[in-house]
Design an enzyme around this catalytic site. Sequence first.
Site, short mmCIF file in Angstrom:
data_model
loop_
_atom_site.label_atom_id
_atom_site.label_comp_id
_atom_site.label_asym_id
_atom_site.label_seq_id
_atom_site.Cartn_x
_atom_site.Cartn_y
_atom_site.Cartn_z
N SER A 43 0.85 -1.19 0.00
CA SER A 43 0.00 0.00 0.00
C SER A 43 0.88 1.24 0.00
O SER A 43 1.69 1.44 0.92
CB SER A 43 -0.88 0.00 1.25
OG SER A 43 -1.36 1.30 1.48
N HIS A 68 -1.58 -1.34 -4.03
CA HIS A 68 -2.81 -0.94 -3.35
C HIS A 68 -2.79 0.59 -3.16
O HIS A 68 -1.85 1.14 -2.58
CB HIS A 68 -2.86 -1.68 -2.01
CG HIS A 68 -4.09 -1.46 -1.20
ND1 HIS A 68 -5.20 -2.26 -1.30
CD2 HIS A 68 -4.37 -0.55 -0.25
CE1 HIS A 68 -6.12 -1.86 -0.44
NE2 HIS A 68 -5.65 -0.81 0.21
N ASP A 70 -4.85 3.81 -1.64
CA ASP A 70 -5.90 4.19 -0.70
C ASP A 70 -6.44 5.58 -1.00
O ASP A 70 -5.73 6.57 -0.85
CB ASP A 70 -5.35 4.17 0.73
CG ASP A 70 -5.09 2.74 1.20
OD1 ASP A 70 -6.02 1.93 1.18
OD2 ASP A 70 -3.94 2.45 1.58
N MET A 72 -9.03 8.46 0.08
CA MET A 72 -9.83 8.92 1.23
C MET A 72 -10.31 10.35 0.98
O MET A 72 -9.57 11.17 0.44
CB MET A 72 -8.98 8.89 2.49
CG MET A 72 -8.34 7.54 2.77
SD MET A 72 -7.44 7.57 4.32
CE MET A 72 -6.56 6.00 4.23
N HIS A 101 -8.58 1.26 -3.42
CA HIS A 101 -9.41 1.08 -2.22
C HIS A 101 -10.16 2.39 -2.00
O HIS A 101 -9.57 3.39 -1.55
CB HIS A 101 -8.50 0.72 -1.04
CG HIS A 101 -9.25 0.46 0.23
ND1 HIS A 101 -8.61 0.20 1.41
CD2 HIS A 101 -10.58 0.42 0.52
CE1 HIS A 101 -9.50 0.01 2.36
NE2 HIS A 101 -10.70 0.15 1.84
N MET A 103 -12.20 4.69 -0.12
CA MET A 103 -12.75 5.05 1.20
C MET A 103 -13.36 6.43 1.06
O MET A 103 -12.90 7.41 1.67
CB MET A 103 -11.64 5.00 2.25
CG MET A 103 -11.23 3.58 2.60
SD MET A 103 -9.68 3.48 3.51
CE MET A 103 -8.54 3.55 2.16
N MET A 172 -11.17 -5.52 6.58
CA MET A 172 -10.34 -4.51 7.22
C MET A 172 -9.92 -5.02 8.59
O MET A 172 -10.76 -5.39 9.41
CB MET A 172 -11.10 -3.19 7.38
CG MET A 172 -11.36 -2.42 6.10
SD MET A 172 -9.89 -2.05 5.14
CE MET A 172 -8.93 -1.03 6.28
N ASP A 210 -6.33 -6.03 5.25
CA ASP A 210 -5.71 -4.70 5.13
C ASP A 210 -5.68 -4.01 6.49
O ASP A 210 -6.72 -3.77 7.10
CB ASP A 210 -6.55 -3.89 4.13
CG ASP A 210 -5.99 -2.50 3.87
OD1 ASP A 210 -4.89 -2.19 4.33
OD2 ASP A 210 -6.69 -1.73 3.17
C1 DX5 Z 1 -6.03 2.04 6.01
C2 DX5 Z 1 -5.66 1.64 4.60
C3 DX5 Z 1 -4.53 0.70 4.49
C4 DX5 Z 1 -3.21 1.22 4.99
C5 DX5 Z 1 -2.57 0.09 5.72
O1 DX5 Z 1 -7.23 2.69 6.00
O2 DX5 Z 1 -6.76 1.02 3.96
O3 DX5 Z 1 -4.37 0.20 3.16
O4 DX5 Z 1 -2.33 1.65 4.01
O5 DX5 Z 1 -1.42 0.56 6.31
P1 DX5 Z 1 -0.58 -0.31 7.35
O6 DX5 Z 1 -0.11 -1.53 6.61
O7 DX5 Z 1 0.49 0.61 7.75
O8 DX5 Z 1 -1.54 -0.66 8.47
ZN ZN Z 2 -6.41 0.06 2.00
#
Ligand code: DX5
Ligand code: ZN
Length: 259
Positions: A43, A68, A70, A72, A101, A103, A172, A210
Site C-alpha cells: 500500500s 494498493h 488508498d 480517502m 481502495h 474510502m 479490514m 488490510d
Molecule cells: C487504512 C488503509 C490501508 C493502509 C494500511 O485505512 O486502507 O491500506 O495503508 O497501512 P498499514 O499496513 O500501515 O496498516
Molecule cells: Zn487500503
Amino acid sequence: MKRKREIGAMENTIVKQLTSTYVSREETIVSRATNRIVKLAPSILAADFARLGEQVAEAELAGADRIHVDIMDGHFVPNITMGAPIVQSLRRVTRLPLEIHMMISDPDFFLSEFVEAGSDSFLVHWEGNNHLHRTVQRIKALGKRAGVAINPATPATVLEEILPDVDQVLVMTVNPGFGHQPFIHTTLPKIRRVGQLIEQLKPECELEVDGGIDETTAPLTVAAGANVLVAGSSIFGAESCEVCTAMHRLRNAVNCCGL
Ligand code: DX5
Ligand code: ZN
C-alpha cells in the site's frame, strides 16, 4: 520543457530496468489453509511520496503482485489522501495491477475517472452504500475487477448476497483511515467466517486483509484463510531496510510458519 524531457527519460529508464531485470518470484507463499498462493499488495500510503515511482518500481522488482492505492475523502474516513492523477502517474512506471481502495462517500461518482487513469480493480465499502449491487455492476460494466470491503465491526454475513458478484473481499483489520495502526485481533475469527462463505458461494473469490499486516500478524491472517495481504508501513515505512528487504521478510515470516 527540458525538465519534462528529463522526467520522461527517468520514466523510460525505470520501465527499461523493469523489462530487462525483472526478477522471477524467488519466494512464493502457498497457504495450507486454502492451498492457494498468497499475494502481496504493497500500500503506497506509507511510501515516501517524493520517491513514489522509485519505491513502486522497487516493490515490483521484489515481486509485488499488485499495488494498493488508498483513496480517502475526509468524509467516509477522517483523512484525505489522493486522487486519480496519482494513478495516472503510477501507470507510467509499473506494469502491476493498480488496486483502488475507495474510502469515499460516493465511489460511483469517481469510477470512470479512475478507470481512465489506469486502475485495474476497485474495492468499495459495504458501509454507507445503499446501492452496493449497483456500484459493483458499474465496476464490472467498466471492465474492471470488483471487490467489497468490510470494516472491523461489520459482520461477515452481510457478504452473502453480494459474494457471487465479486472477485475479492477485503476484510479490514484496522478501522479505515490511517496507516500504521495496530492490527485488531478480533478480526481473525471473521476472516475464517468469510473464508467459509467464499468456499460455499464463490471459491475463486480472493480473501484480502488490510491494516496492521506485518511479520507477526501476516501468518495469523494466512492461517485464518487470507490469500492477499495489503501492507503499508511494514513494506514502505520500515526505517531499517529497503522495500525489497521488507517484502522478503514479510514473505519469510509467512513461509516460516509452515502455513
Ligand atoms: C487504512 C488503509 C490501508 C493502509 C494500511 O485505512 O486502507 O491500506 O495503508 O497501512 P498499514 O499496513 O500501515 O496498516
Ligand atoms: Zn487500503
